[in-house]
Design a protein around this motif. Structure first.
Motif, PDB file in Angstrom:
ATOM      1  N   SER A 198      66.192  55.056  29.030  1.00  0.00           N
ATOM      2  CA  SER A 198      67.321  55.558  28.724  1.00  0.00           C
ATOM      3  C   SER A 198      67.999  56.939  29.452  1.00  0.00           C
ATOM      4  O   SER A 198      69.028  56.826  29.624  1.00  0.00           O
ATOM      5  N   LYS A 199      66.957  57.554  29.904  1.00  0.00           N
ATOM      6  CA  LYS A 199      67.439  58.590  30.915  1.00  0.00           C
ATOM      7  C   LYS A 199      67.909  58.090  32.140  1.00  0.00           C
ATOM      8  O   LYS A 199      68.835  58.555  32.797  1.00  0.00           O
ATOM      9  N   ALA A 200      67.383  57.016  32.700  1.00  0.00           N
ATOM     10  CA  ALA A 200      67.625  56.360  33.805  1.00  0.00           C
ATOM     11  C   ALA A 200      69.026  55.819  33.780  1.00  0.00           C
ATOM     12  O   ALA A 200      69.930  55.875  34.864  1.00  0.00           O
ATOM     13  N   ALA A 201      69.234  55.437  32.861  1.00  0.00           N
ATOM     14  CA  ALA A 201      70.537  54.947  32.397  1.00  0.00           C
ATOM     15  C   ALA A 201      71.812  55.729  32.617  1.00  0.00           C
ATOM     16  O   ALA A 201      72.710  55.952  33.104  1.00  0.00           O
ATOM     17  N   LEU A 202      71.164  57.152  31.908  1.00  0.00           N
ATOM     18  CA  LEU A 202      72.325  58.171  31.716  1.00  0.00           C
ATOM     19  C   LEU A 202      72.471  58.508  33.194  1.00  0.00           C
ATOM     20  O   LEU A 202      73.549  59.132  33.799  1.00  0.00           O
ATOM     21  N   GLU A 203      71.533  58.742  34.186  1.00  0.00           N
ATOM     22  CA  GLU A 203      71.629  59.108  35.421  1.00  0.00           C
ATOM     23  C   GLU A 203      72.519  58.099  36.141  1.00  0.00           C
ATOM     24  O   GLU A 203      73.363  58.570  37.082  1.00  0.00           O
ATOM     25  N   GLN A 204      72.632  56.828  36.041  1.00  0.00           N
ATOM     26  CA  GLN A 204      73.555  55.898  36.639  1.00  0.00           C
ATOM     27  C   GLN A 204      74.806  56.099  36.131  1.00  0.00           C
ATOM     28  O   GLN A 204      75.920  55.816  36.790  1.00  0.00           O
ATOM     29  N   LEU A 205      75.006  56.403  34.815  1.00  0.00           N
ATOM     30  CA  LEU A 205      76.434  56.652  34.400  1.00  0.00           C
ATOM     31  C   LEU A 205      77.066  57.552  34.898  1.00  0.00           C
ATOM     32  O   LEU A 205      78.238  57.775  35.324  1.00  0.00           O
ATOM     33  N   THR A 206      76.266  58.862  35.249  1.00  0.00           N
ATOM     34  CA  THR A 206      76.775  59.892  35.988  1.00  0.00           C
ATOM     35  C   THR A 206      77.155  59.696  37.445  1.00  0.00           C
ATOM     36  O   THR A 206      78.416  60.153  37.599  1.00  0.00           O
ATOM     37  N   ARG A 207      76.559  58.926  37.892  1.00  0.00           N
ATOM     38  CA  ARG A 207      76.983  58.495  39.414  1.00  0.00           C
ATOM     39  C   ARG A 207      78.243  57.546  39.409  1.00  0.00           C
ATOM     40  O   ARG A 207      79.301  57.907  39.948  1.00  0.00           O
ATOM     41  N   SER A 208      78.298  56.650  38.360  1.00  0.00           N
ATOM     42  CA  SER A 208      79.299  55.506  38.459  1.00  0.00           C
ATOM     43  C   SER A 208      80.397  56.526  37.802  1.00  0.00           C
ATOM     44  O   SER A 208      81.673  56.312  38.301  1.00  0.00           O
ATOM     45  N   TRP A 209      80.550  57.354  36.616  1.00  0.00           N
ATOM     46  CA  TRP A 209      81.652  57.997  36.311  1.00  0.00           C
ATOM     47  C   TRP A 209      82.141  58.956  37.224  1.00  0.00           C
ATOM     48  O   TRP A 209      83.393  59.294  37.495  1.00  0.00           O
ATOM     49  N   ALA A 210      81.120  59.494  38.077  1.00  0.00           N
ATOM     50  CA  ALA A 210      81.689  60.594  39.270  1.00  0.00           C
ATOM     51  C   ALA A 210      82.580  59.915  40.177  1.00  0.00           C
ATOM     52  O   ALA A 210      83.815  60.307  40.445  1.00  0.00           O
ATOM     53  N   LEU A 211      82.327  58.527  40.564  1.00  0.00           N
ATOM     54  CA  LEU A 211      83.279  57.792  41.405  1.00  0.00           C
ATOM     55  C   LEU A 211      84.420  57.431  40.474  1.00  0.00           C
ATOM     56  O   LEU A 211      85.574  57.527  41.061  1.00  0.00           O
ATOM     57  N   GLU A 212      84.275  57.024  39.339  1.00  0.00           N
ATOM     58  CA  GLU A 212      85.425  56.480  38.487  1.00  0.00           C
ATOM     59  C   GLU A 212      86.461  57.515  38.265  1.00  0.00           C
ATOM     60  O   GLU A 212      87.870  57.244  38.119  1.00  0.00           O
ATOM     61  N   LEU A 213      85.949  58.845  38.051  1.00  0.00           N
ATOM     62  CA  LEU A 213      86.871  59.802  37.593  1.00  0.00           C
ATOM     63  C   LEU A 213      87.208  60.854  38.662  1.00  0.00           C
ATOM     64  O   LEU A 213      88.023  61.903  38.500  1.00  0.00           O
ATOM     65  N   ALA A 214      86.660  60.688  39.957  1.00  0.00           N
ATOM     66  CA  ALA A 214      87.114  61.638  40.829  1.00  0.00           C
ATOM     67  C   ALA A 214      88.421  61.754  41.170  1.00  0.00           C
ATOM     68  O   ALA A 214      89.112  62.887  41.518  1.00  0.00           O
ATOM     69  N   ALA A 215      89.339  60.777  40.909  1.00  0.00           N
ATOM     70  CA  ALA A 215      90.601  60.637  41.444  1.00  0.00           C
ATOM     71  C   ALA A 215      91.432  61.733  40.342  1.00  0.00           C
ATOM     72  O   ALA A 215      92.564  61.929  40.611  1.00  0.00           O
ATOM     73  N   ASP A 216      90.792  61.717  39.078  1.00  0.00           N
ATOM     74  CA  ASP A 216      91.575  62.694  38.116  1.00  0.00           C
ATOM     75  C   ASP A 216      91.154  63.982  38.050  1.00  0.00           C
ATOM     76  O   ASP A 216      91.433  64.773  37.315  1.00  0.00           O
ATOM     77  N   GLY A 217      90.273  64.163  39.104  1.00  0.00           N
ATOM     78  CA  GLY A 217      89.748  65.659  39.379  1.00  0.00           C
ATOM     79  C   GLY A 217      88.586  66.012  38.422  1.00  0.00           C
ATOM     80  O   GLY A 217      88.304  67.222  38.249  1.00  0.00           O
ATOM     81  N   ILE A 218      88.001  65.250  37.737  1.00  0.00           N
ATOM     82  CA  ILE A 218      86.772  65.202  36.774  1.00  0.00           C
ATOM     83  C   ILE A 218      85.549  64.950  37.467  1.00  0.00           C
ATOM     84  O   ILE A 218      85.336  64.104  38.195  1.00  0.00           O
ATOM     85  N   ARG A 219      84.531  66.120  37.466  1.00  0.00           N
ATOM     86  CA  ARG A 219      83.433  66.103  38.008  1.00  0.00           C
ATOM     87  C   ARG A 219      82.669  65.784  36.877  1.00  0.00           C
ATOM     88  O   ARG A 219      82.648  66.160  35.878  1.00  0.00           O
ATOM     89  N   VAL A 220      81.393  65.053  37.591  1.00  0.00           N
ATOM     90  CA  VAL A 220      80.551  64.472  36.559  1.00  0.00           C
ATOM     91  C   VAL A 220      79.206  64.701  37.295  1.00  0.00           C
ATOM     92  O   VAL A 220      78.956  64.136  38.369  1.00  0.00           O
ATOM     93  N   ASN A 221      78.281  65.713  36.606  1.00  0.00           N
ATOM     94  CA  ASN A 221      76.886  65.740  37.307  1.00  0.00           C
ATOM     95  C   ASN A 221      75.723  65.634  36.027  1.00  0.00           C
ATOM     96  O   ASN A 221      76.118  65.726  34.873  1.00  0.00           O
ATOM     97  N   ALA A 222      74.564  65.692  36.502  1.00  0.00           N
ATOM     98  CA  ALA A 222      73.552  65.833  35.488  1.00  0.00           C
ATOM     99  C   ALA A 222      72.158  66.665  36.045  1.00  0.00           C
ATOM    100  O   ALA A 222      72.300  67.056  37.271  1.00  0.00           O
ATOM    101  N   LEU A 223      71.765  67.318  34.850  1.00  0.00           N
ATOM    102  CA  LEU A 223      70.742  67.980  35.026  1.00  0.00           C
ATOM    103  C   LEU A 223      69.363  67.317  34.878  1.00  0.00           C
ATOM    104  O   LEU A 223      69.400  66.510  33.772  1.00  0.00           O
TER     105      LEU A 223
END
Length: 255
Positions: free
Chosen positions: A159-184
């Protein structure tokens, strides 16, 4: 307790922190408030949220079970109704569950993923129009076990591996909107997670000793140490950082 100084001025920023009733979430909510942010702390139990907010007037509270599909929309609406905006979403709420393969059940897997994967997804979707308006950011809280094996609790790690992959994918998807997505990705950190998983006290203490022995720096982390990094990722100092999973684990990942 680790005494951390706020790493930036976040005065006026509207921040949602889930899992704010204890541990990393409580520390993060307080650290954001100390930095001047307006914080909506979210957790299932109102009394623990009130403890988090005690002495911190910048923290408002909202009790919700994020496994409820309607809860995410209600959380975002609560923040917007108060402050008219969402600048930062911290997806920290999560469950730890020991589930060896021989004991796997459909309900067990579904319940774990409902809180660790589905809830962050629904919260991010609900917050998205407001994050677009503020060119805001999402910080997901994963685990060192999101990218290393965890025998006996593989579905938690997955489940945490899934959250990390969501982080990477959302970061690319939302970059054009100026939204940053990172994970700790914290290593073993002092919290109520092991007890909440239903483990007996003596088992919890043995797990803590074993974890500390494996960590190169020789101890488990303090919630405040992880919270400082969560807040840091929401500051202008990290404005060119997105799609990253930052591990804070005392060197455990090196072993």
């Amino acid at each position: 307790m680790v005494d951390q100084q706020p790493c930036a001025d976040l005065t006026g920023k509207a921040v949602i922190v889930t899992g704010a009733g204890s541990g990393i979430g409580r520390a993060a909510a307080r650290e954001f408030a100390r930095a001047g942010a307006r914080v909506l702390g979210v957790a299932r139990r109102l009394p623990t949220l009130e403890e988090t907010a005690d002495g911190h007037p910048g923290i408002a509270v909202h009790a919700a079970d994020l496994r409820d599909p309607d809860a995410s929309r209600q959380v975002v609406e609560a923040a917007v109704d108060r402050w008219g905006a969402v600048d930062v979403l911290v997806n920290n709420a999560g469950a730890t569950r020991r589930m060896p393969l021989a004991e796997v059940t459909a309900d067990g897997v579904a319940d774990l993923f409902a809180l660790n994967v589905t809830a962050p997804s629904l919260l991010a979707a609900a917050a998205l129009p407001h994050l677009r308006a503020t060119r805001g950011m999402i910080v997901n809280v994963s685990s060192t076990y999101g990218h290393r094996p965890l025998p006996g609790a593989a579905h938690y790690a997955a489940s945490k591996a899934a959250l990390e992959q969501l982080t990477r994918s959302w970061a690319l998807e939302l970059a054009a909107d100026g939204i940053r997505v990172n994970a700790l990705a914290p290593g073993p950190t002092e919290s109520q997670a092991l007890a909440a998983a239903g483990l007996p006290d003596d088992v919890v203490e043995q797990i803590k000793r074993d974890e500390a022995a494996r960590i190169p720096l020789g101890r488990r982390g303090a919630p405040e140490e992880v919270a400082a990094w969560i807040v840091h990722l929401a500051t202008p100092a990290t404005a060119w950082v997105t799609g990253q999973v930052i591990t804070v684990d005392g060197g455990l990942e090196l072993t």
